[in-house]
Design an enzyme around this catalytic site. Structure first.
Site, PDB file in Angstrom:
ATOM      1  N   ARG A  98       7.783   4.110  75.285  1.00 13.52           N
ATOM      2  CA  ARG A  98       7.265   5.187  74.437  1.00 13.52           C
ATOM      3  C   ARG A  98       6.267   6.076  75.181  1.00 13.52           C
ATOM      4  O   ARG A  98       6.140   7.262  74.866  1.00 13.52           O
ATOM      5  CB  ARG A  98       6.607   4.588  73.180  1.00 13.52           C
ATOM      6  CG  ARG A  98       6.291   5.621  72.089  1.00 13.52           C
ATOM      7  CD  ARG A  98       5.897   4.924  70.800  1.00 13.52           C
ATOM      8  NE  ARG A  98       5.660   5.873  69.708  1.00 13.52           N
ATOM      9  CZ  ARG A  98       4.462   6.166  69.193  1.00 13.52           C
ATOM     10  NH1 ARG A  98       3.375   5.559  69.672  1.00 13.52           N
ATOM     11  NH2 ARG A  98       4.344   7.023  68.207  1.00 13.52           N
ATOM     12  N   ILE A 126       5.362  12.867  67.411  1.00 15.32           N
ATOM     13  CA  ILE A 126       6.255  11.726  67.574  1.00 15.32           C
ATOM     14  C   ILE A 126       5.880  10.752  66.465  1.00 15.32           C
ATOM     15  O   ILE A 126       4.708  10.427  66.283  1.00 15.32           O
ATOM     16  CB  ILE A 126       6.113  11.088  68.977  1.00 15.32           C
ATOM     17  CG1 ILE A 126       7.046   9.882  69.136  1.00 15.32           C
ATOM     18  CG2 ILE A 126       4.680  10.702  69.293  1.00 15.32           C
ATOM     19  CD1 ILE A 126       7.057   9.319  70.560  1.00 15.32           C
ATOM     20  N   SER A 127       6.880  10.337  65.672  1.00 15.44           N
ATOM     21  CA  SER A 127       6.605   9.496  64.505  1.00 15.44           C
ATOM     22  C   SER A 127       6.031   8.145  64.918  1.00 15.44           C
ATOM     23  O   SER A 127       6.274   7.658  66.028  1.00 15.44           O
ATOM     24  CB  SER A 127       7.886   9.268  63.702  1.00 15.44           C
ATOM     25  OG  SER A 127       8.345  10.474  63.135  1.00 15.44           O
ATOM     26  N   GLN A 128       5.288   7.532  64.001  1.00 18.57           N
ATOM     27  CA  GLN A 128       4.759   6.203  64.283  1.00 18.57           C
ATOM     28  C   GLN A 128       5.920   5.222  64.411  1.00 18.57           C
ATOM     29  O   GLN A 128       6.965   5.373  63.756  1.00 18.57           O
ATOM     30  CB  GLN A 128       3.781   5.769  63.195  1.00 18.57           C
ATOM     31  CG  GLN A 128       4.414   5.471  61.855  1.00 18.57           C
ATOM     32  CD  GLN A 128       3.396   4.981  60.844  1.00 18.57           C
ATOM     33  OE1 GLN A 128       3.168   5.630  59.830  1.00 18.57           O
ATOM     34  NE2 GLN A 128       2.801   3.840  61.101  1.00 18.57           N
TER      35      GLN A 128
END
Length: 208
Positions: A32, A58-60
């Protein structure tokens, strides 16, 4: 080394209800930190959303895992993603399905995501710069569609591009948003609503 770094995050995801071992395995193996700006790399393995520029995030990891898990329940092979963003959700999907078709309205984000995916040798991805509200009609129908930004209502074009027996996972709403799953059966749409979420809005049009 990555497994050691990822383990606390995986423990959190399991505690939050993520059960699919395929999803957990792919999340732990996907770097990530390569999908965020260097300034935020030290936060890459935290369960939090992070800015990626152009007003996008950027999504969790929990939301990525949750949406992926819901999508995989129908065992899709050809998946349309609306909102490539950093390419992180794309990378997760590409390791779990046959082919991902992904649309991004912001040209610079699409270019950066494509380079990241190539560096990770994920070649079963087709990227397109375009209006996510319109989907990717020439590649339809899709087994599944995932939308990573929130429209106020489900785009009609996407419903038409979802094959019968297919599933769409997306956040819906403006002020208050909920995660929804739409199953298409015999031409009819069945909707199931899950938890409250917070996404950037799905904007019509495209940017160079």
């Amino acid at each position: 080394m990555r497994n050691i770094v990822a383990q606390p995050l995986l423990n959190q995801l399991i505690a939050q209800g993520i059960r699919d071992s395929r999803v957990l395995s792919v999340l732990s193996a996907t770097p990530r930190e390569q999908f965020v700006d260097e300034a935020f790399a030290h936060q890459a393995w935290e369960n939090t959303a992070l800015p990626i520029g152009q007003g996008q995030t950027i999504s969790q990891p929990y939301i990525v895992a949750r949406m992926t898990e819901l999508l995989l329940a129908r065992s899709p092979q050809r998946v349309l993603e609306i909102g490539t963003g950093s390419g992180y959700q794309t990378a997760i999907l590409a390791q779990l399905v046959e082919h991902v078709f992904t649309v991004e309205r912001i040209k610079s984000l699409q270019y950066q995501a494509r380079r990241r995916l190539q560096r990770l040798d994920l070649h079963n991805v087709s990227t397109r710069h375009g209006d996510g509200w319109q989907g990717w009609a020439s590649k339809a129908p899709f087994d599944a569609i995932i939308v990573t930004a929130a429209p106020e209502q489900v785009p009609e074009a996407l419903l038409h591009q979802l094959k019968d027996g297919g599933r769409m996972v997306l956040p819906v709403g403006s002020g208050t948003q909920t995660l929804q799953v739409l199953d298409k059966r015999d031409g009819k749409i069945q909707v199931e609503t899950f938890e409250a979420v917070r996404f950037v809005p799905l904007i019509q049009g495209e940017l160079q």
